[in-house]
Design an enzyme around this catalytic site. Structure first.
Site, PDB file in Angstrom:
ATOM      1  N   GLY A  20       0.823  -1.215   0.000  1.00 17.36           N
ATOM      2  CA  GLY A  20       0.000   0.000   0.000  1.00 17.36           C
ATOM      3  C   GLY A  20       0.849   1.253   0.000  1.00 17.36           C
ATOM      4  CB  ALA A  21       4.205   1.926  -1.038  1.00 15.99           C
ATOM      5  CB  SER A  22      -0.152   3.685  -4.589  1.00 18.45           C
ATOM      6  OG  SER A  22      -1.197   3.162  -3.800  1.00 18.45           O
ATOM      7  CB  VAL A  72      -2.160  -7.515   0.750  1.00 15.82           C
ATOM      8  CG1 VAL A  72      -1.012  -6.589   0.389  1.00 15.82           C
ATOM      9  CG2 VAL A  72      -3.380  -6.728   1.209  1.00 15.82           C
ATOM     10  CB  SER A 150      -5.599   1.652  13.830  1.00 16.13           C
ATOM     11  OG  SER A 150      -6.415   2.733  14.230  1.00 16.13           O
ATOM     12  CE1 TYR A 163      -8.571   0.484   9.298  1.00 18.82           C
ATOM     13  CE2 TYR A 163      -8.868   1.539  11.442  1.00 18.82           C
ATOM     14  CZ  TYR A 163      -8.121   1.346  10.290  1.00 18.82           C
ATOM     15  OH  TYR A 163      -6.929   2.023  10.122  1.00 18.82           O
ATOM     16  CB  ALA A 165     -12.407  -6.881  14.617  1.00 16.25           C
TER      17      ALA A 165
HETATM   18  P1  NAP Z   1      -4.880   5.232   2.141  1.00 19.83           P
HETATM   19  O1  NAP Z   1      -4.386   6.605   1.911  1.00 19.83           O
HETATM   20  O2  NAP Z   1      -6.305   4.914   1.957  1.00 19.83           O
HETATM   21  O3  NAP Z   1      -3.992   4.234   1.225  1.00 19.83           O
HETATM   22  C1  NAP Z   1      -4.231   2.861   1.276  1.00 19.83           C
HETATM   23  C2  NAP Z   1      -3.144   2.132   0.538  1.00 19.83           C
HETATM   24  O4  NAP Z   1      -3.396   0.709   0.663  1.00 19.83           O
HETATM   25  C3  NAP Z   1      -3.118   2.428  -0.946  1.00 19.83           C
HETATM   26  O5  NAP Z   1      -1.766   2.411  -1.363  1.00 19.83           O
HETATM   27  C4  NAP Z   1      -3.886   1.264  -1.561  1.00 19.83           C
HETATM   28  O6  NAP Z   1      -3.504   0.968  -2.895  1.00 19.83           O
HETATM   29  C5  NAP Z   1      -3.422   0.140  -0.647  1.00 19.83           C
HETATM   30  N1  NAP Z   1      -4.324  -1.022  -0.655  1.00 19.83           N
HETATM   31  C6  NAP Z   1      -5.626  -1.082  -0.298  1.00 19.83           C
HETATM   32  N2  NAP Z   1      -6.095  -2.344  -0.465  1.00 19.83           N
HETATM   33  C7  NAP Z   1      -5.057  -3.095  -0.938  1.00 19.83           C
HETATM   34  C8  NAP Z   1      -4.907  -4.436  -1.318  1.00 19.83           C
HETATM   35  N3  NAP Z   1      -5.928  -5.308  -1.251  1.00 19.83           N
HETATM   36  N4  NAP Z   1      -3.703  -4.866  -1.780  1.00 19.83           N
HETATM   37  C9  NAP Z   1      -2.659  -3.999  -1.869  1.00 19.83           C
HETATM   38  N5  NAP Z   1      -2.743  -2.705  -1.518  1.00 19.83           N
HETATM   39  C10 NAP Z   1      -3.924  -2.256  -1.055  1.00 19.83           C
HETATM   40  O7  NAP Z   1      -4.519   4.737   3.625  1.00 19.83           O
HETATM   41  P2  NAP Z   1      -3.582   5.384   4.762  1.00 19.83           P
HETATM   42  O8  NAP Z   1      -4.374   6.342   5.533  1.00 19.83           O
HETATM   43  O9  NAP Z   1      -2.284   5.789   4.167  1.00 19.83           O
HETATM   44  O10 NAP Z   1      -3.384   4.107   5.691  1.00 19.83           O
HETATM   45  C11 NAP Z   1      -2.274   3.233   5.578  1.00 19.83           C
HETATM   46  C12 NAP Z   1      -2.352   2.222   6.716  1.00 19.83           C
HETATM   47  O11 NAP Z   1      -2.346   2.912   7.970  1.00 19.83           O
HETATM   48  C13 NAP Z   1      -3.628   1.375   6.696  1.00 19.83           C
HETATM   49  O12 NAP Z   1      -3.323   0.065   7.135  1.00 19.83           O
HETATM   50  C14 NAP Z   1      -4.506   2.068   7.710  1.00 19.83           C
HETATM   51  O13 NAP Z   1      -5.444   1.194   8.269  1.00 19.83           O
HETATM   52  C15 NAP Z   1      -3.480   2.517   8.733  1.00 19.83           C
HETATM   53  N6  NAP Z   1      -3.926   3.644   9.560  1.00 19.83           N
HETATM   54  C16 NAP Z   1      -4.278   4.823   9.000  1.00 19.83           C
HETATM   55  C17 NAP Z   1      -4.682   5.870   9.832  1.00 19.83           C
HETATM   56  C18 NAP Z   1      -5.066   7.209   9.296  1.00 19.83           C
HETATM   57  O14 NAP Z   1      -5.530   8.046  10.085  1.00 19.83           O
HETATM   58  N7  NAP Z   1      -4.899   7.495   8.013  1.00 19.83           N
HETATM   59  C19 NAP Z   1      -4.740   5.671  11.219  1.00 19.83           C
HETATM   60  C20 NAP Z   1      -4.379   4.441  11.733  1.00 19.83           C
HETATM   61  C21 NAP Z   1      -3.966   3.434  10.904  1.00 19.83           C
HETATM   62  P3  NAP Z   1      -4.261   1.684  -4.170  1.00 19.83           P
HETATM   63  O15 NAP Z   1      -3.752   3.096  -4.223  1.00 19.83           O
HETATM   64  O16 NAP Z   1      -3.825   0.872  -5.352  1.00 19.83           O
HETATM   65  O17 NAP Z   1      -5.725   1.606  -3.888  1.00 19.83           O
END
Ligand code: NAP
Length: 255
Positions: A20-22, A72, A150, A163, A165
């Site tokens: 998820g590094a995009s 994934v 999280s 989420y 869970a």
């Molecule tokens: P985001 O901006 O929504 O980005 C999600 C990333 O995950 C994207 O690169 C997406 O790829 C990739 N992804 C989603 N489903 C996938 C799959 N089935 N296989 C491979 N890649 C997948 O999310 P974020 O806010 O950066 O969050 C990153 C992580 O931190 C997540 O695990 C999230 O639960 C956790 N987190 C976030 C927050 C927050 O406040 N933002 C807080 C706590 C924890 P595409 O671009 O190709 O869709």
């Protein structure tokens, strides 16, 4: 003394995969690891354009990396991708299990498919990638796995049953695997962000954002870089005596 410190924080010669590094947190982590010298594979699910932008940022700062599309959720795809990395680069040293989704809503109205999708992406995704990666890390007797959990895994959050869970499951997985593979010099930790400014939190309205900020001692939402710095530290030689931990990065929202 200074040289030794630099060596311990540098990730030169390391091979890293960030799922998820995009976008968002994953992008910031990939850039940080690459800046510190790791050849960094940028995984994504669908958004090739955004993944390519991550690679461009890495190359602009003099780092090296490559795109690696796979879902994934798909165990075979994760295994094939990690096998390809090892064929190409000889090893995988650092795995950051960051890919994640939210499908929020009132529990009584939650569809079974939503539960399955969130658990399969967030929790089974960590299982799929970690199981394939540790084979190689065990052989080399060195490895770092960093799992993105999280704050809501520990604090809970109304409307986020699936989420939270999935994220609590990641903590159990992290601690048990840390006990199982510690003797092979593999450290596995979880990072628990609070509310971070990304696409995932973009739908929080202005009013709720203000209410949230009132609850955060550091009085702001976090940035992806706030999280990336902690991940890079856990990936480094310096963090070699830290395993099975949950590191909170939440501005003091939960303590
Ligand atoms: P985001 O901006 O929504 O980005 C999600 C990333 O995950 C994207 O690169 C997406 O790829 C990739 N992804 C989603 N489903 C996938 C799959 N089935 N296989 C491979 N890649 C997948 O999310 P974020 O806010 O950066 O969050 C990153 C992580 O931190 C997540 O695990 C999230 O639960 C956790 N987190 C976030 C927050 C927050 O406040 N933002 C807080 C706590 C924890 P595409 O671009 O190709 O869709």
């Amino acid at each position: 003394m200074e040289t030794e410190t630099l060596k311990q924080t540098s990730l030169a010669d390391r091979i890293a995969l960030v799922t998820g590094a995009s976008r968002g947190i994953g992008r910031a982590i990939a850039v940080k690891l690459a800046k510190q010298g790791a050849f960094t594979y940028i995984n994504y699910a669908k958004n090739e354009k955004a993944a390519r932008e991550t690679l461009e940022i890495i190359e602009e700062v003099g780092g090296k990396g490559a795109l690696l599309q796979f879902d994934v959720k798909n165990a075979d795809a994760a295994k094939d991708a990690i096998t390809d990395i090892v064929k190409e680069k000889g090893n995988l040293d650092i795995l950051v299990n960051n890919a994640g989704i939210t499908l929020d809503g009132i529990f009584a109205r939650t569809k079974e498919e939503s539960w399955d999708d969130v658990i399969d992406t967030n929790l089974k995704g960590v299982f799929n990638c970690s199981r394939s990666a540790i084979r190689y890390m065990m052989k080399k007797r060195w490895g770092r796995i960093i799992n993105m959990t999280s704050v809501v895994a520990e604090a809970g959050n109304a409307g986020q049953v699936c989420y939270s869970a999935s994220k609590a499951g990641i903590i159990g997985l992290t601690k048990s695997l840390a006990r199982e593979i510690g003797s092979r010099n593999i450290c596995i930790n979880a990072v628990a962000p609070g509310f971070i400014e990304t696409d995932m939190t973009a739908s929080i309205g202005e009013e709720n954002r203000e209410k949230l900020i009132d609850l955060i001692p550091l009085a702001r939402l976090g940035t992806p870089d706030d999280v990336a710095g902690v991940v890079a530290f856990l990936a480094s030689e310096k963090a070699g005596y830290i395993t099975g931990q949950v590191i909170h990065v939440n501005g003091g929202l939960y303590m």
